[in-house]
Enzyme design. Structure first.
Site, short mmCIF file in Angstrom:
data_model
loop_
_atom_site.label_atom_id
_atom_site.label_comp_id
_atom_site.label_asym_id
_atom_site.label_seq_id
_atom_site.Cartn_x
_atom_site.Cartn_y
_atom_site.Cartn_z
N TYR A 133 0.85 -1.20 0.00
CA TYR A 133 0.00 0.00 0.00
C TYR A 133 0.88 1.24 0.00
CZ TYR A 133 0.27 -0.33 5.22
OH TYR A 133 0.67 -0.44 6.52
N CYS A 134 0.37 2.31 -0.59
CA CYS A 134 1.09 3.57 -0.77
C CYS A 134 2.49 3.31 -1.35
CB CYS A 134 1.20 4.33 0.55
SG CYS A 134 1.60 6.10 0.33
N PRO A 135 2.54 2.65 -2.52
CA PRO A 135 3.85 2.32 -3.09
C PRO A 135 4.59 3.56 -3.57
CG PRO A 135 2.11 1.83 -4.66
CD PRO A 135 1.44 2.23 -3.38
N LYS B 69 8.13 -4.97 2.47
CA LYS B 69 8.13 -3.56 2.89
C LYS B 69 7.72 -3.40 4.35
CE LYS B 69 5.66 0.76 1.73
NZ LYS B 69 4.83 1.41 0.70
#
Length: 277
Positions: A144-146, A157
């Site tokens: 998420y939110c790459p 991550k």
């Protein structure tokens, strides 16, 4: 790294006192510190902060075609939702996620965006010397939110970096998933996109979340790290980076006035963005 070796640092620890506050207050605090540090009204500052169960939505998340149908399940799971006015997509905050903001001034020389990111990467690597050579910065697809400065170990991550610039101040912010399950946090965002899109095609491409690519530092390092442990590491690192004693003070009455100004602004903007949605 060089812009982190400074004579004096200020450390504002909100890892305990901000837990039950709205994350909007943290955005206002970083805007306040950007102003104060940028205008050299205070020394470069590091702030640590934690908020309980909150999903911070980006502007694009608020534009999901079925966002109004997607939010209730998050609320039922005990999460508050707010919208930030900066870039990036949805992230998860909870008691196992430590946020760190490094605030620097550009008055003595500009700090370009890559330099800001590299400074935080160096800071995180110094925080975890036992894993420094394993921590990499590149986009983790499926997270998420790459972004280009996703921080990972072994392709999983555990952190993401963002920046905010205001009044010649630069706030570089990282969220560190320290405790708990990174995959469970990612499942929340996966469900947000699945329920918010319902298979519709949109101009903006939302990430296809793969929970298994996200993990906490405790999971990755195989040790029971806590937010409190890492917060102590931050303080010790600042002592090592500065030649003078760390300034450990909250906001002065004058600084608090400025904070209330920025808080009102952040709250107003959030309400406007919610209304647009």
């Amino acid at each position: 790294m060089s812009n982190l070796l400074l004579p004096k640092w200020r450390f504002i620890d909100e890892s305990m006192i901000a837990i039950n506050r709205s994350a909007l207050e943290s955005f206002a605090m970083d805007d306040t510190l950007c102003h104060l540090v940028g205008q050299k009204l205070t020394v470069p500052t590091v702030r640590t902060w934690v908020h309980d169960e909150t999903i911070v939505l980006g502007i694009q998340d608020q534009r999901l075609p079925h966002i109004d149908d997607a939010l209730p399940s998050l609320h039922e799971a005990g999460y508050k939702t707010i919208v930030r006015n900066s870039g990036g997509l949805a992230v998860v905050l909870d008691e196992g996620v430590l946020n760190i903001s490094i605030i620097l001034s550009e008055q003595d020389g500009s700090i370009d965006i890559p330099e800001g990111y590299e400074s935080m990467l160096s800071f995180v690597q110094m925080l975890f010397p036992e894993a420094a050579d394993q921590i990499e910065a590149y986009e983790i697809v499926g997270s998420y939110c790459p972004g280009t400065y996703d921080l990972s170990i072994g392709g999983r991550k555990f952190a993401g970096i963002s920046q905010r610039r205001l009044r010649q101040g630069v706030a570089v912010q990282v969220y560190l998933c320290v405790e708990g399950s990174g995959a469970k946090r990612a499942e929340l965002i996966r469900d947000l996109y699945e329920n918010g899109l319902r298979g519709e095609q949109t101009k903006f491409t939302y990430p296809k979340i793969q929970p298994e690519v996200m993990a906490s530092l405790s999971e990755l390092l195989g040790q029971q790290l806590t937010v409190s442990d890492v917060n102590i590491r931050v303080q010790l690192l600042l002592q090592a980076l500065s030649t003078e004693e760390i300034q450990m003070t909250g906001l002065t009455p004058e600084e608090m006035e400025l904070y209330l100004f920025y808080l009102n602004r952040v709250v107003d903007r959030n309400q406007k963005m919610l209304a647009k949605g």
